[in-house]
Structures are given as structure tokens and as C-alpha cells.
Design an enzyme around this catalytic site. Structure first.
Site, PDB file in Angstrom:
ATOM      1  N   GLY A   1       9.509  -0.960   3.143  1.00 29.39           N
ATOM      2  CA  GLY A   1       8.062  -1.131   2.929  1.00 29.39           C
ATOM      3  C   GLY A   1       7.725  -2.573   2.585  1.00 29.39           C
TER       4      GLY A   1
ATOM      5  CB  SER B   1       5.736  -5.061   6.670  1.00 30.35           C
ATOM      6  OG  SER B   1       5.633  -3.660   6.587  1.00 30.35           O
TER       7      SER B   1
ATOM      8  CB  ILE C   1       4.094  -1.492  -3.816  1.00 29.08           C
ATOM      9  CG1 ILE C   1       2.747  -1.021  -4.394  1.00 29.08           C
ATOM     10  CG2 ILE C   1       5.190  -1.455  -4.877  1.00 29.08           C
ATOM     11  CD1 ILE C   1       2.681   0.458  -4.758  1.00 29.08           C
TER      12      ILE C   1
ATOM     13  CB  SER D   1       3.150   8.712  -6.072  1.00 28.05           C
ATOM     14  OG  SER D   1       1.785   9.000  -6.237  1.00 28.05           O
TER      15      SER D   1
ATOM     16  CE1 TYR E   1       1.985   9.591  -0.578  1.00 33.82           C
ATOM     17  CE2 TYR E   1       0.813  10.268  -2.560  1.00 33.82           C
ATOM     18  CZ  TYR E   1       1.560   9.328  -1.871  1.00 33.82           C
ATOM     19  OH  TYR E   1       1.901   8.134  -2.484  1.00 33.82           O
TER      20      TYR E   1
ATOM     21  CE  LYS F   1       5.196   8.695  -2.510  1.00 34.45           C
ATOM     22  NZ  LYS F   1       6.144   7.565  -2.345  1.00 34.45           N
TER      23      LYS F   1
HETATM   24  N1  LIG Z   1      -1.323   2.416  -2.922  1.00 30.49           N
HETATM   25  C1  LIG Z   1      -1.339   3.441  -3.765  1.00 30.49           C
HETATM   26  O1  LIG Z   1      -2.398   3.829  -4.312  1.00 30.49           O
HETATM   27  C2  LIG Z   1      -0.048   4.128  -4.131  1.00 30.49           C
HETATM   28  C3  LIG Z   1      -0.026   4.932  -5.280  1.00 30.49           C
HETATM   29  C4  LIG Z   1       1.160   5.569  -5.629  1.00 30.49           C
HETATM   30  C5  LIG Z   1       2.289   5.404  -4.865  1.00 30.49           C
HETATM   31  N2  LIG Z   1       2.246   4.625  -3.742  1.00 30.49           N
HETATM   32  C6  LIG Z   1       3.479   4.500  -2.955  1.00 30.49           C
HETATM   33  O2  LIG Z   1       3.819   3.132  -2.867  1.00 30.49           O
HETATM   34  C7  LIG Z   1       4.629   2.927  -1.719  1.00 30.49           C
HETATM   35  C8  LIG Z   1       4.157   1.677  -0.978  1.00 30.49           C
HETATM   36  O3  LIG Z   1       2.851   1.914  -0.472  1.00 30.49           O
HETATM   37  P1  LIG Z   1       1.730   0.779  -0.489  1.00 30.49           P
HETATM   38  O4  LIG Z   1       0.682   1.222  -1.420  1.00 30.49           O
HETATM   39  O5  LIG Z   1       2.364  -0.538  -0.695  1.00 30.49           O
HETATM   40  O6  LIG Z   1       1.128   0.966   0.982  1.00 30.49           O
HETATM   41  P2  LIG Z   1       1.175   0.039   2.292  1.00 30.49           P
HETATM   42  O7  LIG Z   1       0.632  -1.309   1.991  1.00 30.49           O
HETATM   43  O8  LIG Z   1       0.527   0.861   3.352  1.00 30.49           O
HETATM   44  O9  LIG Z   1       2.737  -0.098   2.598  1.00 30.49           O
HETATM   45  C9  LIG Z   1       3.476   0.934   3.164  1.00 30.49           C
HETATM   46  C10 LIG Z   1       4.783   0.372   3.703  1.00 30.49           C
HETATM   47  O10 LIG Z   1       5.567   1.460   4.263  1.00 30.49           O
HETATM   48  C11 LIG Z   1       6.081   1.031   5.509  1.00 30.49           C
HETATM   49  N3  LIG Z   1       6.289   2.166   6.410  1.00 30.49           N
HETATM   50  C12 LIG Z   1       5.459   3.205   6.650  1.00 30.49           C
HETATM   51  N4  LIG Z   1       5.970   4.010   7.618  1.00 30.49           N
HETATM   52  C13 LIG Z   1       7.165   3.454   7.986  1.00 30.49           C
HETATM   53  C14 LIG Z   1       8.156   3.788   8.947  1.00 30.49           C
HETATM   54  N5  LIG Z   1       8.045   4.862   9.742  1.00 30.49           N
HETATM   55  N6  LIG Z   1       9.234   2.986   9.073  1.00 30.49           N
HETATM   56  C15 LIG Z   1       9.358   1.878   8.298  1.00 30.49           C
HETATM   57  N7  LIG Z   1       8.452   1.515   7.368  1.00 30.49           N
HETATM   58  C16 LIG Z   1       7.367   2.284   7.217  1.00 30.49           C
HETATM   59  C17 LIG Z   1       5.026   0.078   6.048  1.00 30.49           C
HETATM   60  O11 LIG Z   1       5.612  -0.829   6.971  1.00 30.49           O
HETATM   61  P3  LIG Z   1       5.294  -0.899   8.553  1.00 30.49           P
HETATM   62  O12 LIG Z   1       3.923  -0.373   8.801  1.00 30.49           O
HETATM   63  O13 LIG Z   1       5.473  -2.336   8.886  1.00 30.49           O
HETATM   64  O14 LIG Z   1       6.356  -0.040   9.154  1.00 30.49           O
HETATM   65  C18 LIG Z   1       4.585  -0.646   4.808  1.00 30.49           C
HETATM   66  O15 LIG Z   1       5.422  -1.753   4.565  1.00 30.49           O
HETATM   67  C19 LIG Z   1       4.544   4.222  -0.897  1.00 30.49           C
HETATM   68  O16 LIG Z   1       5.744   4.946  -1.071  1.00 30.49           O
HETATM   69  C20 LIG Z   1       3.367   4.952  -1.524  1.00 30.49           C
HETATM   70  O17 LIG Z   1       3.500   6.346  -1.391  1.00 30.49           O
HETATM   71  C21 LIG Z   1       1.098   3.973  -3.370  1.00 30.49           C
END
Ligand SMILES: NC(=O)c1ccc[n+]([C@@H]2O[C@H](COP(=O)([O-])OP(=O)(O)OC[C@H]3O[C@@H](n4cnc5c(N)ncnc54)[C@H](OP(=O)(O)O)[C@@H]3O)[C@@H](O)[C@H]2O)c1
Length: 251
Positions: A16, A18, A21, A146, A159, A163
Site C-alpha cells: 500500500g 503508493s 497511510i 482498522s 469490510y 478487518k
Molecule cells: N482511510 C481510512 O479512513 C482508513 C481507516 C482505517 C483503516 N484504513 C486502512 O488503511 C490501509 C491503507 O488505506 P489508505 O487509507 O491509505 O487508502 P489508500 O490511499 O486508498 O491506499 C490503499 C493502498 O492499497 C493498495 N492496494 C489496493 N488494492 C491493491 C492490490 N490489489 N494490490 C496491491 N495494492 C493494492 C493501493 O495501491 P495501488 O492502487 O497502487 O495498487 C494503495 O497503495 C487499508 O488497509 C485501510 O483498510 C484506512
């Protein structure tokens, strides 16, 4: 032993990387001198991150991998072994939400959440442990879980199920490692709303904007700070989870 010393030159693989977080975690670790294997599908974002890390004086190795492809995961670990011997730290941040109610959601949306958030996390973690054990490394694994590992909000049950699975796997792995007398540690961080691309990708940009909370959300760097803290604890301390919300988030 100082925190700086402990992370310096250690090889951290971050999924993740790219965006959001994962990207913030990479930058925080690079500032502490870790070498970063950065995993995601978007090679342009990974290449840009590599340049930023190098500007900070760090080293980064971009690996474009779709985590739904197990052979891609294995090739990435092989590539890291060839370049840097193996992985010392793993941060599993890749994950996604889909608008897919349990009563009416699409198969493909269910499958993607389960495969990326839970199955890929299990496979990547197993590969990291194999790499650490092969080299007798007291490594550390951090899952970005999460608050949805603890509660279910409205129609995001699938979802939340993924988690909850991450939470179960954190505890399951902890027990396996302790039973084996392993020095490898397992931690997780469980944030609530964080200002990343997550909601844009789940709902589409327009709807995500409409649904944007009024309170100030966590920043990806807030979560990265927690990850850095987990990784900087002394070897006799294993923090299994950090629960964190924006101060004004009611749920
Ligand atoms: N944002 C929130 O409110 C929140 C809250 C609680 C927990 N989280 C958790 O935090 C983590 C990071 O999420 P984020 O908030 O940073 O969201 P984000 O900016 O959308 O990042 C998600 C990351 O996951 C990667 N990803 C998704 N599908 C993939 C695949 N098939 N293969 C490889 N990489 C994949 C994406 O990379 P590519 O698209 O380049 O593949 C991207 O780097 C997640 O596990 C999410 O569940 C987020």
C-alpha cells in the site's frame, strides 16, 4: 540502543506504499534510515515515492505487484532477497473498501476486499516470516487494521469482516510465534477515519466529498507516527494493537 540505530539499514517491505497511510509510513521509515521495498500496483506513484525517498538520502526499491496474484507476491520477496538479502520489517497497509452491502453487494466487490485485506495480508505475512526465519532475524510485522476490526458501521459489514479477520490473524500469529519461541513480533494499528484516497476509491470522488466528515480526520502521518512507535519499542515489548480515532469522531 537508540531508535535511530534500530531502524537504520533495516529492510522494510511496505504494501500500500503508493498512497495514503502506506506512503506516509515509507517516508517516516526512510527518515529513520530504513531501506524501503515499496509495493503497490501503480508504478508511477511508486517511482515518484522512490525519488522523494532518495531526496531524503534514503533507498527505495519499487515493486509493482497486484496482491491478488500470489505468484507476484512471491516474485517480489525473491527480488528483495536478491537485492537486500531479505525482509526485517513488514508493514501491511494495502487495503480497500467497496460499497457492497451484505444483502445486495456484488460478488466481485466481496471477493476483492477479502482477497486484498485478508488473504493477501496472510500470504505476504507468511512470506515475510519465512524470510526472517531463514536469516534468524528478530523481525517485526505491523498490520494496518482498522477500528472496523472492533465495530460494524451500517452497510460496511464485509469490510468490517475483513478487518475482524486481520485482528484474529494478529492474535493467531502472536500465539504461533510465542509457541515457537520466536523473537519475531506482531503488532497492528487500528485507525478510524483517515484523510487518504480510501473514501474516494470506495464511493467515487463526488460522493466521498458529500460524505466528508465535518470533524478533522486523522492524517496518514498520524498513523505513520503510531507505526514508528510500534517499531521503536525494545525487543521485550510487543504492542499488539493501537486503537486511534480523530478526537471528534463520534462512532
Ligand atoms: N482511510 C481510512 O479512513 C482508513 C481507516 C482505517 C483503516 N484504513 C486502512 O488503511 C490501509 C491503507 O488505506 P489508505 O487509507 O491509505 O487508502 P489508500 O490511499 O486508498 O491506499 C490503499 C493502498 O492499497 C493498495 N492496494 C489496493 N488494492 C491493491 C492490490 N490489489 N494490490 C496491491 N495494492 C493494492 C493501493 O495501491 P495501488 O492502487 O497502487 O495498487 C494503495 O497503495 C487499508 O488497509 C485501510 O483498510 C484506512
Amino acid at each position: 540502543m537508540s531508535e535511530q540505530h534500530e531502524l537504520k539499514n533495516r529492510v522494510a517491505l511496505v504494501t500500500g506504499a503508493s498512497s495514503g497511510i502506506g506512503r506516509a509510513v515509507c517516508l517516516a521509515l526512510a527518515k529513520k534510515g530504513a531501506r524501503l521495498a515499496i509495493v503497490g500496483r501503480r508504478l508511477d506513484s511508486l517511482t515518484a515515492l522512490k525519488a522523494t525517498i532518495e531526496e531524503l538520502g534514503g533507498e527505495a526499491f519499487p515493486l509493482a505487484v497486484d496482491l491478488r496474484d500470489e505468484s507476484g507476491i512471491k516474485s517480489a520477496f525473491d527480488a528483495v532477497s536478491r537485492k537486500w538479502n531479505g525482509v526485517d520489517i513488514l508493514v501491511n497497509s494495502a487495503g480497500l473498501g467497496r460499497a457492497a452491502p451484505l444483502s445486495s453487494g456484488k460478488d466481485e466487490d466481496f471477493r476483492e476486499m477479502l482477497e486484498v485485506n485478508a488473504l493477501a495480508l496472510a500470504i505476504v505475512t507468511r512470506e515475510a516470516i519465512t524470510s526472517m526465519q531463514r536469516r534468524n532475524v528478530a523481525g517485526h510485522i505491523v498490520h494496518v487494521s482498522s477500528m472496523s476490526a472492533y465495530r460494524v458501521q451500517g452497510d460496511t459489514g464485509m469490510y468490517a469482516a475483513t478487518k475482524h479477520a486481520v485482528r484474529a490473524m494478529t492474535e493467531g500469529l502472536r500465539q504461533e510465534l510465542r509457541q515457537a519461541g520466536s523473537p519475531i513480533r506482531i503488532s497492528s494499528v487500528s485507525p478510524a477515519n483517515t484523510d487518504t484516497e480510501f473514501m474516494d476509491r470506495m464511493l467515487g470522488k463526488a460522493k466521498a466529498k458529500e460524505n466528508r466528515p465535518e470533524y478533522r480526520q486523522l492524517e496518514p502521518e498520524d498513523v505513520a507516527d503510531a507505526v514508528l512507535y510500534l517499531l521503536s519499542t525494545p525487543s521485550h515489548v510487543e504492542i499488539n494493537d493501537i486503537l486511534m480515532r480523530p478526537t471528534n469522531q463520534p462512532d
